[in-house]
Design a protein around this motif. Structure first.
Motif, short mmCIF file in Angstrom:
data_model
loop_
_atom_site.label_atom_id
_atom_site.label_comp_id
_atom_site.label_asym_id
_atom_site.label_seq_id
_atom_site.Cartn_x
_atom_site.Cartn_y
_atom_site.Cartn_z
N LYS A 107 -21.45 -100.53 4.05
CA LYS A 107 -21.53 -101.69 4.75
C LYS A 107 -22.63 -101.54 5.85
N LEU A 108 -23.94 -101.20 5.72
CA LEU A 108 -25.06 -101.14 6.59
C LEU A 108 -26.01 -101.92 6.53
N VAL A 109 -26.77 -102.56 7.36
CA VAL A 109 -27.76 -103.39 7.16
C VAL A 109 -29.14 -103.20 8.15
N LEU A 110 -30.21 -102.89 7.71
CA LEU A 110 -31.31 -102.58 8.53
C LEU A 110 -31.90 -103.82 8.79
N LEU A 116 -20.82 -90.95 10.98
CA LEU A 116 -21.80 -92.12 10.45
C LEU A 116 -22.71 -91.85 11.25
N SER A 117 -22.76 -91.93 12.87
CA SER A 117 -23.89 -91.79 13.70
C SER A 117 -24.65 -90.69 13.31
N ALA A 118 -24.38 -89.62 13.12
CA ALA A 118 -25.05 -88.35 12.88
C ALA A 118 -25.98 -88.72 11.64
N ALA A 119 -25.10 -89.00 10.52
CA ALA A 119 -25.95 -89.35 9.15
C ALA A 119 -26.83 -90.23 9.29
N VAL A 120 -26.78 -91.52 10.22
CA VAL A 120 -27.57 -92.43 10.16
C VAL A 120 -28.89 -91.77 11.16
N ASP A 121 -28.57 -91.13 12.00
CA ASP A 121 -29.73 -90.53 12.80
C ASP A 121 -30.90 -89.77 11.83
N ALA A 157 -34.47 -90.40 10.94
CA ALA A 157 -35.43 -89.51 11.26
C ALA A 157 -36.21 -89.15 10.09
N GLU A 158 -35.63 -89.35 8.81
CA GLU A 158 -36.32 -88.72 7.42
C GLU A 158 -37.14 -90.13 6.82
N GLY A 159 -36.51 -91.43 6.98
CA GLY A 159 -37.11 -92.34 6.20
C GLY A 159 -37.72 -93.34 7.06
N LEU A 160 -37.51 -93.68 8.57
CA LEU A 160 -37.82 -94.67 9.36
C LEU A 160 -38.55 -94.26 10.46
N ALA A 161 -39.16 -92.83 10.63
CA ALA A 161 -39.66 -92.58 11.86
C ALA A 161 -41.07 -93.09 11.88
N ALA A 162 -41.81 -93.30 10.80
CA ALA A 162 -43.18 -93.82 11.00
C ALA A 162 -43.52 -95.25 11.13
N ILE A 163 -42.22 -96.05 11.01
CA ILE A 163 -42.44 -97.44 11.18
C ILE A 163 -42.40 -97.82 12.56
N GLN A 164 -43.53 -98.62 13.16
CA GLN A 164 -43.40 -98.91 14.52
C GLN A 164 -42.94 -100.35 15.13
N HIS A 165 -42.36 -100.92 14.16
CA HIS A 165 -41.86 -102.19 14.54
C HIS A 165 -40.24 -102.11 14.81
N PRO A 166 -39.71 -102.93 15.74
CA PRO A 166 -38.43 -102.61 16.29
C PRO A 166 -37.22 -102.67 15.19
N ASP A 188 -23.37 -102.53 11.23
CA ASP A 188 -22.33 -102.24 10.25
C ASP A 188 -21.79 -103.44 9.81
N GLY A 189 -20.85 -103.36 9.14
CA GLY A 189 -20.08 -104.76 8.60
C GLY A 189 -19.58 -105.70 9.58
N LYS A 190 -19.34 -105.36 10.90
CA LYS A 190 -18.64 -106.00 11.77
C LYS A 190 -19.78 -106.46 12.82
N CYS A 191 -21.01 -106.14 12.37
CA CYS A 191 -22.37 -106.47 13.26
C CYS A 191 -22.21 -105.71 14.54
N THR A 192 -21.73 -104.46 14.46
CA THR A 192 -21.89 -103.52 15.63
C THR A 192 -23.19 -102.87 15.28
N VAL A 193 -23.93 -102.24 16.53
CA VAL A 193 -25.16 -101.76 16.37
C VAL A 193 -24.93 -100.27 16.20
N ILE A 194 -25.17 -99.63 15.44
CA ILE A 194 -25.05 -98.27 15.01
C ILE A 194 -26.25 -97.30 15.49
N TRP A 195 -27.44 -97.96 15.23
CA TRP A 195 -28.79 -97.16 15.58
C TRP A 195 -29.90 -98.43 15.86
N VAL A 196 -30.84 -98.13 16.76
CA VAL A 196 -32.22 -98.58 17.05
C VAL A 196 -33.19 -97.57 17.20
#
Length: 273
Positions: free
Chosen positions: A270-273, A160-165, A169-178, A183-191
């Motif tokens: 179950k992932l939220v951005l 999952l970590s590799a897939a999210v990375d 990289a493909e869809g969020l790299a251009a966004i400069q906001h934090p 995941d569904g348990k409110c554990t941070v997968i990526w920032v």
């Protein structure tokens, strides 16, 4: 005639002495045998209790690839029965889905090598299969020891970590906001990098950590968790949720948090951005 009787008596006495000596030797051998039997019984008791106490699926097979012993964990995980002792290790293929484990065991015994593989079982869960040759104290090979360890959770987290990375990289790299993905348990997968810069945190302080435990606990907000949960359940995004965070060098800072559910990434929905 007296001389013959005396000679016979002497022979009998000699025979009696020999019998007594032999009897003493037999008594000594019997004592040694009983001592070894007690040691063997103690070793068997130790092995039995060791197999009971080990919280791992372990199966011991002989050179004929027939099952000799297994732990209680192996009994439950691999669906083994006491009557399976003496049967072929091919019994384990029902768990691994026709993996052909007999050949792998034979290879480990033949090459005197440890073989370790990640295998997906019939229930879809990932396990590490480890096979090592069974060596006696005098280094004779008498079979193999098979260990099965459930790694499904760590495997899925890694995938999952590799897939999210890749997704980021493909869809969020251009966004400069934090940005943050939880995941569904409110554990941070990526920032992203702007998040680290804005909140002056390191990956070790964020990734793999639940929201309420980040930093000084300012992200511990019940309403935010509720908003995330509703987004996961309904798919509807949330907007304009405010938090007050204590930032180094900036003091109390009011932050607006928005969130939306992501599409399936590595079969995880179950992932939220």
């Amino acid at each position: 005639s007296n001389e013959e009787l005396q000679s016979s008596n002497e022979e009998l006495e000699t025979s009696q002495e020999e019998l007594q000596s032999t009897n003493e030797e037999l008594i000594t051998l019997n004592d040694e045998l009983q001592s070894r039997m007690r040691e063997l019984s103690g070793s068997n008791d130790d092995l039995h209790n060791l197999l009971l106490g080990v919280d791992r699926a372990i199966v011991i097979v002989g050179l004929d690839l027939r099952i000799r012993r297994f732990t209680q964990t192996a009994e439950k995980l691999l669906n083994l029965l006491p009557t399976d002792i003496g049967r072929s290790a091919a019994q384990l293929n029902s768990f691994f889905g026709g993996f052909g484990i007999e050949k792998v065991i034979s290879d480990a015994i033949r090459d005197l090598a440890t073989i370790e593989r990640e295998v997906r079982a019939v229930d879809g869960r990932w396990h590490v299969l480890r096979i090592v040759p069974y060596r006696t104290l005098d280094l004779a090979i008498r079979g193999a020891v098979i260990t099965v360890v459930d790694i499904d959770l760590s495997k899925r987290r890694t995938d999952l970590s590799a897939a999210v990375d890749q997704y980021a990289a493909e869809g969020l790299a251009a966004i400069q906001h934090p940005l943050m993905i939880v995941d569904g348990k409110c554990t941070v997968i990526w920032v992203n990098t702007p998040y680290y810069e804005a909140f002056q945190l390191t990956p070790q302080e964020v990734v793999g950590i639940r929201l309420e435990k980040i930093g000084t606990g300012a992200w511990s907000d019940r309403e935010l968790v509720k908003q995330i949960d509703e987004t996961l359940q309904t798919g509807a995004p949330f907007r304009g949720h405010f938090l007050t965070l204590e930032l180094e060098g900036a003091g109390e800072t009011r932050v607006m948090v928005n969130g939306s559910r992501l599409r399936s990434v590595a079969d995880e929905t179950k992932l939220v951005l």
